[in-house]
Design an enzyme around this catalytic site. Structure first.
Site, short mmCIF file in Angstrom:
data_model
loop_
_atom_site.label_atom_id
_atom_site.label_comp_id
_atom_site.label_asym_id
_atom_site.label_seq_id
_atom_site.Cartn_x
_atom_site.Cartn_y
_atom_site.Cartn_z
N GLY A 94 -59.58 43.09 35.47
CA GLY A 94 -58.81 43.31 36.69
C GLY A 94 -57.32 43.05 36.51
O GLY A 94 -56.60 42.82 37.48
N GLY A 105 -55.21 45.21 34.95
CA GLY A 105 -54.45 46.44 34.76
C GLY A 105 -54.34 46.85 33.31
O GLY A 105 -53.50 47.69 32.96
N LEU A 106 -55.18 46.27 32.44
CA LEU A 106 -55.12 46.62 31.01
C LEU A 106 -56.37 47.38 30.57
O LEU A 106 -56.69 47.45 29.39
CB LEU A 106 -54.94 45.35 30.17
CG LEU A 106 -53.67 44.53 30.45
CD1 LEU A 106 -53.65 43.26 29.61
CD2 LEU A 106 -52.41 45.35 30.19
N SER A 107 -57.08 47.94 31.54
CA SER A 107 -58.21 48.84 31.25
C SER A 107 -59.37 48.18 30.54
O SER A 107 -59.92 48.72 29.57
CB SER A 107 -57.75 50.05 30.42
OG SER A 107 -56.77 50.73 31.11
N SER A 118 -62.28 47.98 31.79
CA SER A 118 -63.49 48.79 32.01
C SER A 118 -63.55 49.99 31.07
O SER A 118 -64.61 50.30 30.52
CB SER A 118 -63.65 49.22 33.46
OG SER A 118 -62.45 49.38 34.11
N ASP A 157 -56.73 55.87 30.85
CA ASP A 157 -57.24 54.63 30.25
C ASP A 157 -58.26 54.92 29.15
O ASP A 157 -58.20 54.34 28.07
CB ASP A 157 -57.91 53.76 31.33
CG ASP A 157 -56.96 53.45 32.47
OD1 ASP A 157 -55.76 53.74 32.33
OD2 ASP A 157 -57.43 52.93 33.49
C1 GLA Z 1 -55.69 53.24 36.63
C2 GLA Z 1 -56.49 54.51 36.39
C3 GLA Z 1 -55.69 55.49 35.55
C4 GLA Z 1 -54.30 55.73 36.14
C5 GLA Z 1 -53.62 54.39 36.43
C6 GLA Z 1 -52.31 54.57 37.15
O1 GLA Z 1 -55.49 52.55 35.43
O2 GLA Z 1 -57.70 54.22 35.74
O3 GLA Z 1 -56.39 56.71 35.45
O4 GLA Z 1 -54.37 56.53 37.28
O5 GLA Z 1 -54.45 53.55 37.22
O6 GLA Z 1 -51.40 55.24 36.35
#
Ligand code: GLA
Length: 391
Positions: A128, A130-132, A134, A178
């Site tokens: 959670g 913002g570093l992906s 998932s 991501d």
């Molecule tokens: C999340 C989403 C991405 C993108 C970003 C915003 O990370 O998974 O696909 O839309 O937000 O840039």
């Protein structure tokens, strides 16, 4: 490596033998092109040196038995229970298991075989943030099933299947950025992706520049409606702008001049959202030339502008992200700072002169804690390779 030892030990205890394989899939940080991937724009992420690791072997039966080491929980499912989103005993899948299960569902939907797995996984990407995290779980499991399945997919196809799992199984309507970065990352390189054609290339990281990630420690959930609301506003803008610009398919097709001419006809909120996207796509189009020319100063200014736009027009920032960004921008050696990823909490990304990076990180942590009362986590990251089999 500590995390690999940890999952290997748990695997050994749980399944009585060493895992046959270990796969790794990284998180990502995005430098420019935020909230434009689902508008056919350009993004500039890098895979980072934090990742999800999965230790696995083929199971004797077709059931998959997973241990989430970070939650100390288990899940047991099969291709039959997957469409129902349940475990073997009929109870609902725990949330963390939706990601690997969604991958199985997406692969099966594309007629790719997924054998039963015994697996233990863990991640050092804060969830959670913002570093992906998932996307990295999805890609790690795609590598696992590919390894045992006797089929191979190109990395972009893996990314698309990860996105399908997330969109259609987990239920988050994310774009491709991501999963792309986690699948296609290249060591020491930034990735420039055209989200319409899916063509991409790598750009070298500017010399003498460090990428510093600053985690506010504020967590908001992406599955929440806000992300999907932003997407809906963009779609509404395209629908309305088509009255004057019938050729457009997405906001990618609208120039700033055209937008300025037609924006008056949009409801105010829709207009703000769409303006962010149109201007951010314009900014990200300049990225390659600026980086190639070594013009980090100008590139950093675009990052700063991106933050203002995400804060005021797209409204996906929060006070802590604004504080972190403001302090960073006031420090020596900082070229640009902004929130990264979807927003609503999580991390900022900062481009900092290499020789200042340590000092910058310390001062930023101090300043943030003084203003908010709690400690952030700040680290200098390295662009890494995409999802891969380690053993
Ligand atoms: C999340 C989403 C991405 C993108 C970003 C915003 O990370 O998974 O696909 O839309 O937000 O840039």
């Amino acid at each position: 490596m500590e995390i690999i030892d940890r999952i290997t030990n748990i695997f050994q205890k749980k399944f009585g033998s060493a895992p046959a394989h270990v796969a790794r899939a990284p998180g990502r940080v995005n430098l420019l092109g935020e909230h434009v991937d689902y508008n056919d724009g350009f993004v500039l992420p890098a895979a980072i040196d934090r990742a999800t690791y999965v230790a696995f072997s083929a199971a004797d039966a077709e059931q998959t038995q997973l241990v989430a080491a970070d939650f100390d929980e288990q899940a047991f499912f099969s291709p039959q229970t997957i469409p129902l989103k349940t475990l073997m005993d009929g109870s609902p899948l725990p949330e963390w298991a939706l990601y690997p299960a969604g991958v199985m569902w997406a692969l099966n939907g594309n007629h790719l075989e997924t054998c039963g797995l015994n697996a233990v996984y863990a991640s050092n990407i804060p969830r959670g943030s913002g570093l992906s995290s998932s996307a990295s779980v999805e890609l790690a499991f795609i590598i696992a099933w590919q390894t045992l399945g006797g089929w191979t997919l190109p990395s972009m196809q893996r990314a698309l299947l990860g996105q399908k799992a997330e969109n259609q199984y987990v239920g988050v309507n994310c774009g491709i950025m991501d999963q792309f970065a986690s699948a296609c990352g290249v060591e020491n390189r930034l990735l420039l992706l055209d989200c319409r054609s899916l063509e991409w290339k790598t750009i070298p990281l500017p010399e003498n520049i460090s990428i510093v990630i600053a985690d506010t420690k504020v967590r908001r959930k992406l599955t929440s409606g806000e992300y999907n609301k932003r997407r809906a506003a963009c779609e509404e803008a395209v629908r309305l702008l088509k009255q004057d610009l019938p050729e457009i398919k997405s906001l990618r097709d609208v120039s700033i001049e055209e937008f300025n001419r037609c924006a008056g006809k949009l409801p105010e909120l829709v207009s703000k959202r769409a303006r962010h996207v149109v201007e951010e796509i314009e900014r990200s189009k300049q990225a390659e030339a600026l980086l190639e020319a070594g013009n980090i100063r100008r590139f950093g200014e675009l990052m700063d502008q991106c933050h203002v736009s995400l804060r005021d027009l797209y409204e996906v920032s929060c006070p802590e992200l604004d504080i972190m960004t403001r302090i960073a921008q006031s420090l020596d050696g900082c070229y640009g700072a902004r929130l990264t990823g979807a927003g609503f909490g999580g991390c900022t990304v900062n481009l900092v002169a290499h020789e200042e990076a340590e000092r910058f990180s310390q001062l930023l942590a101090k300043g943030y804690q003084a203003e908010t009362g709690y400690p952030p986590e700040i680290y200098i990251t390295r662009a890494s390779n995409g999802a891969e089999l380690l053993k």
